[in-house]
Motif scaffolding. Sequence first.
Motif, PDB file in Angstrom:
ATOM      1  N   GLY A 267     -13.546  57.539 110.800  1.00 17.22           N
ATOM      2  CA  GLY A 267     -12.992  56.181 110.889  1.00 17.22           C
ATOM      3  C   GLY A 267     -11.742  56.081 110.028  1.00 17.22           C
ATOM      4  O   GLY A 267     -11.217  57.088 109.542  1.00 17.22           O
ATOM      5  N   LYS A 268     -11.262  54.877 109.833  1.00 16.73           N
ATOM      6  CA  LYS A 268     -10.094  54.691 108.963  1.00 16.73           C
ATOM      7  C   LYS A 268     -10.229  53.379 108.202  1.00 16.73           C
ATOM      8  O   LYS A 268     -10.947  52.465 108.622  1.00 16.73           O
ATOM      9  N   ARG A 269      -9.561  53.321 107.075  1.00 16.55           N
ATOM     10  CA  ARG A 269      -9.541  52.095 106.295  1.00 16.55           C
ATOM     11  C   ARG A 269      -8.139  51.916 105.700  1.00 16.55           C
ATOM     12  O   ARG A 269      -7.385  52.873 105.544  1.00 16.55           O
ATOM     13  N   GLU A 270      -7.835  50.681 105.404  1.00 17.11           N
ATOM     14  CA  GLU A 270      -6.515  50.382 104.867  1.00 17.11           C
ATOM     15  C   GLU A 270      -6.405  50.874 103.426  1.00 17.11           C
ATOM     16  O   GLU A 270      -7.335  50.740 102.633  1.00 17.11           O
ATOM     17  N   VAL A 271      -5.247  51.433 103.124  1.00 17.01           N
ATOM     18  CA  VAL A 271      -4.946  51.869 101.756  1.00 17.01           C
ATOM     19  C   VAL A 271      -3.921  50.897 101.185  1.00 17.01           C
ATOM     20  O   VAL A 271      -2.831  50.741 101.734  1.00 17.01           O
ATOM     21  N   ILE A 272      -4.293  50.223 100.121  1.00 18.03           N
ATOM     22  CA  ILE A 272      -3.367  49.292  99.483  1.00 18.03           C
ATOM     23  C   ILE A 272      -2.436  50.085  98.575  1.00 18.03           C
ATOM     24  O   ILE A 272      -2.866  50.714  97.613  1.00 18.03           O
ATOM     25  N   ARG A 273      -1.144  50.064  98.913  1.00 17.67           N
ATOM     26  CA  ARG A 273      -0.149  50.758  98.096  1.00 17.67           C
ATOM     27  C   ARG A 273       0.266  49.813  96.969  1.00 17.67           C
ATOM     28  O   ARG A 273       0.921  48.802  97.219  1.00 17.67           O
ATOM     29  N   SER A 274      -0.145  50.126  95.781  1.00 16.15           N
ATOM     30  CA  SER A 274       0.192  49.250  94.655  1.00 16.15           C
ATOM     31  C   SER A 274       0.364  50.088  93.407  1.00 16.15           C
ATOM     32  O   SER A 274      -0.199  51.176  93.283  1.00 16.15           O
ATOM     33  N   GLN A 275       1.160  49.549  92.493  1.00 20.02           N
ATOM     34  CA  GLN A 275       1.390  50.235  91.218  1.00 20.02           C
ATOM     35  C   GLN A 275       0.217  49.930  90.296  1.00 20.02           C
ATOM     36  O   GLN A 275      -0.112  48.768  90.069  1.00 20.02           O
ATOM     37  N   GLU A 276      -0.419  50.970  89.801  1.00 20.37           N
ATOM     38  CA  GLU A 276      -1.589  50.776  88.958  1.00 20.37           C
ATOM     39  C   GLU A 276      -1.174  50.465  87.515  1.00 20.37           C
ATOM     40  O   GLU A 276      -0.242  51.070  86.991  1.00 20.37           O
ATOM     41  N   TYR A 277      -1.888  49.540  86.908  1.00 25.58           N
ATOM     42  CA  TYR A 277      -1.650  49.196  85.506  1.00 25.58           C
ATOM     43  C   TYR A 277      -2.964  49.369  84.758  1.00 25.58           C
ATOM     44  O   TYR A 277      -3.860  48.537  84.864  1.00 25.58           O
ATOM     45  N   GLU A 278      -3.071  50.483  84.056  1.00 25.30           N
ATOM     46  CA  GLU A 278      -4.286  50.761  83.288  1.00 25.30           C
ATOM     47  C   GLU A 278      -4.441  49.696  82.197  1.00 25.30           C
ATOM     48  O   GLU A 278      -3.500  49.399  81.457  1.00 25.30           O
ATOM     49  N   ILE A 279      -5.607  49.098  82.138  1.00 23.73           N
ATOM     50  CA  ILE A 279      -5.842  48.046  81.147  1.00 23.73           C
ATOM     51  C   ILE A 279      -6.390  48.689  79.877  1.00 23.73           C
ATOM     52  O   ILE A 279      -7.520  49.156  79.834  1.00 23.73           O
ATOM     53  N   TYR A 280      -5.547  48.761  78.848  1.00 22.29           N
ATOM     54  CA  TYR A 280      -5.985  49.332  77.572  1.00 22.29           C
ATOM     55  C   TYR A 280      -5.873  48.265  76.492  1.00 22.29           C
ATOM     56  O   TYR A 280      -4.995  47.415  76.499  1.00 22.29           O
ATOM     57  N   LYS A 281      -6.810  48.290  75.563  1.00 21.24           N
ATOM     58  CA  LYS A 281      -6.993  47.191  74.605  1.00 21.24           C
ATOM     59  C   LYS A 281      -5.764  46.923  73.741  1.00 21.24           C
ATOM     60  O   LYS A 281      -5.416  45.788  73.470  1.00 21.24           O
ATOM     61  N   SER A 282      -5.054  47.997  73.343  1.00 24.52           N
ATOM     62  CA  SER A 282      -3.915  47.798  72.452  1.00 24.52           C
ATOM     63  C   SER A 282      -2.819  46.977  73.110  1.00 24.52           C
ATOM     64  O   SER A 282      -2.004  46.354  72.436  1.00 24.52           O
ATOM     65  N   ALA A 283      -2.779  46.961  74.460  1.00 18.69           N
ATOM     66  CA  ALA A 283      -1.748  46.189  75.162  1.00 18.69           C
ATOM     67  C   ALA A 283      -2.179  44.750  75.391  1.00 18.69           C
ATOM     68  O   ALA A 283      -1.359  43.893  75.674  1.00 18.69           O
ATOM     69  N   LEU A 284      -3.487  44.485  75.259  1.00 14.56           N
ATOM     70  CA  LEU A 284      -3.991  43.131  75.543  1.00 14.56           C
ATOM     71  C   LEU A 284      -3.959  42.229  74.324  1.00 14.56           C
ATOM     72  O   LEU A 284      -3.893  41.012  74.452  1.00 14.56           O
ATOM     73  N   GLY A 285      -3.979  42.824  73.139  1.00 16.40           N
ATOM     74  CA  GLY A 285      -4.100  41.997  71.942  1.00 16.40           C
ATOM     75  C   GLY A 285      -5.505  41.406  71.898  1.00 16.40           C
ATOM     76  O   GLY A 285      -6.473  41.977  72.396  1.00 16.40           O
TER      77      GLY A 285
END
Length: 861
Positions: A267-285
Amino acid sequence: MYIPNSFADVAVPVVADKLFTYIIPVHLQHIVRAGIRVLVPFGQRTIIGFVVDVKDQSEKIDLKSILDVIDPEPIIPEDLLKLTQWISDYYIAPRGKVLKSAIIHNTFKTSKRIVKLNIQDFDSVVVNKKLTPKQKIIIEELKKRKPLSIQQLQKRLNINSIYSTLNSLTQLGIIKIDEESIQHGITAKYEAGIMLDDKSRKALQTWLKELMFRPSKRYGKQVTFIQHLLRYDDKETFISIPDILKKTKASLSTIRSLEKNKIITIGKREVIRSQEYEIYKSALGSTDITLNNYQKDALQKIINKVQQSIFHTFLLYGVTGSGKTQVYIETITETIKHGKSAIVLVPEISLTPQIVRRFKFHLGDNVTVVHSRMSAGERQDAWRRAWEGKISVVIGPRSAVFAPLKNLGLIVVDEEHEASYKQFDQTPRYHARDAAIMRASYCNAVVVLGSATPSIESFTNALNNKYTLLELPERVDNAKLPDIHLVDMTEERGRKLQKHRDRRKEELKKDPMKAKFKKQKFEIGSISDLLREKIEDRLKKKEGIILLQNRRGFSPFVECPNCGYVETCDNCTISLTYHGTTKLLRCHYCGSVKQTSIFCPNCQSLDIQYRGFGTQRVEEELLKLFRGLRLLRMDLDTTSTRGAHDKLLKKFSDGEADILLGTQMVAKGLDFSRVTLVGVISADTQMLLPDFRSAERTFQLLTQVAGRAGRSNLAGEVIIQTYQPKHQSLQHVLKHEFKSFYEDEIAFRKELNYPPFSRLILIEFKGKQENDVIKNSSKFAELLKKYTKYFITLGPAAAAITKLKGQHRWHIIVKSLKTVDPAGKFVHKAIQQAIQDYQKSTVGKSKSVKMIIDVDPVGMM
């Protein structure tokens, strides 16, 4: 005969500032409506146009018909269609160009033009028609290759002005040019995969048992492959074929064999092309946040308007670190709860990763991003998901204002004062902040303009009750604003020069011959004694440091001290910047490159000096001053690749570097709790530009970068180096006093009738021949002066940078006083009339000079 609604006004992406009317054929009348794309004949071509209006009558005759409809339904909402009309009218830009900016790349791409031979007896034609060499070459190529696109012909034959040659062959009937349609739709990307359910798992187990009795040499790969498939969890119902082939090192033939035997289903499924943003604690404050009373009050007032679906504009003025972003997040959360969507505009791509992480942490996958560094597929998927209502929040720079979200309830413009919200390099030259306000007015949405240093225009609108002013006067978590110190570099230089002279006197007294032989030239570095002392202190404490130098490269200009010769660009009236990493001189406007000279081209002196300090030179100096220093440089040279901003910021956030040195991209929106020291290498860069906004820009930049320090319980400190310590902007920065700066600046603006007391329109003429540019600009000024009852015309005069990218530039500035023409109605009408008169004139028909109109320019250079 045509029934009602049989005409359509169509915008096409051409320079002509008008709409084109087409007949709607009967069989298309049930689907043609505003907001869809259509195929239309345009001259000798077939192009894509955008329907902006449907009507039942037209006074025009000999109209052409629409050929086909591309979209089954409108691809942009009604409010966005209205916005494009406003942008076209206000910024005096062709509607088709505006629509092209408003929707995704390739939306207006229609077809390839294919060239074919239209005759059989080539030899007699060549003899009888007396063809030119270029025409003969094209015919011979087509005889060999059969039909080719125009681009293919041009690439193979390298013929200049190929279009005119092709047109002449078409007129002779020797060739014909057909349009070959290409894919117009906004399509998704799919990947193939193996469908797994209980039934398919049983089939795999049964087949595996049977294979155990077959020769392993022939069926061993299938056995291994099936065993791997059966290890997947029951919740896994789709197994990506590329992924499993990589893991098992199997081949496609194994999968095809299993499918052929009906063991598995593909079968087939849609692939969402998006830029990934890794969520790391030091960037969240901090993620466990309780709003203070000022934030709660602002939130409640905004939400009330969102709930009521009442168009309203708020100016959220809060000191740096006052928690404006958290107010945005809470407001958007409530907006989504009410079934509405939101747009968040940020001024720089470099700010996108950090703010996206915070929004994704709170709102999950309901957030998408759009910006120019994304691939075409990623932008397309983000646009389509917004259009289909699959996401509710779009974040991005100025073009995100065109996100096709439905039921739009809120638009946030973060750092609303930033000049980067104005598109300055191509038509339409719109301002995203003002476009956001207009879009919100068309769909009864709320706008929140946020800044610690609001633009003079926005703060005036708030004081005049056009916007509602919301204030956040305190930093969150009881953090204090940093202490700011000015270093007078004139005094610093004088003191160091005197020390140098005293040392030289001592050397001469001690050993005159040796002192004369070892004569040392006096040089002053970019780092003052105070800044050096503070950096040493923070390095010992292992605290973060941000340094701002708003010039990239190594040295802003190269000079001969004997004759004063400066290396300049051949295409621009601007000095070349020396880049230490490549050992080349580069123009930061047109990109041209020169080798450095070992002697002066003017007087042949060998004493060539590299003047001023760019980020590369400051980096070199810092690495010499502090042994073992871990330093990251963030400027256009180090962030040109995809994801570079994010990688640098993550390294600094994780403590992998002691100092983040950069241009103005390090001054905006960054939130690192470990940063306790900010240094400004030169505060004078922006301050001395010949622009009435230079003081405002200086105040905003220095206040913003100062705000990066002390955003936690650690005390912050800011060192600003300058040769102009008494400048009014710096005195207000010292005390964190925006309102007192505003009072001084607004008095200056009022005295000279600058915005917000007037509306400026910059009209630029540019071309390769300066005499033609002068003649055209003078003609337009002459035509415009017939209508100057309601405004003042200045110029024409040479631009501050008189030549750019090989084009001479002359400016006319129109200043329309708001006391006389509040809405700008008269000045717009006058300029449009002058444009029509100019285009009819002899000089106006010349294509050698281009006219550019910039309404509300943010720069006058």
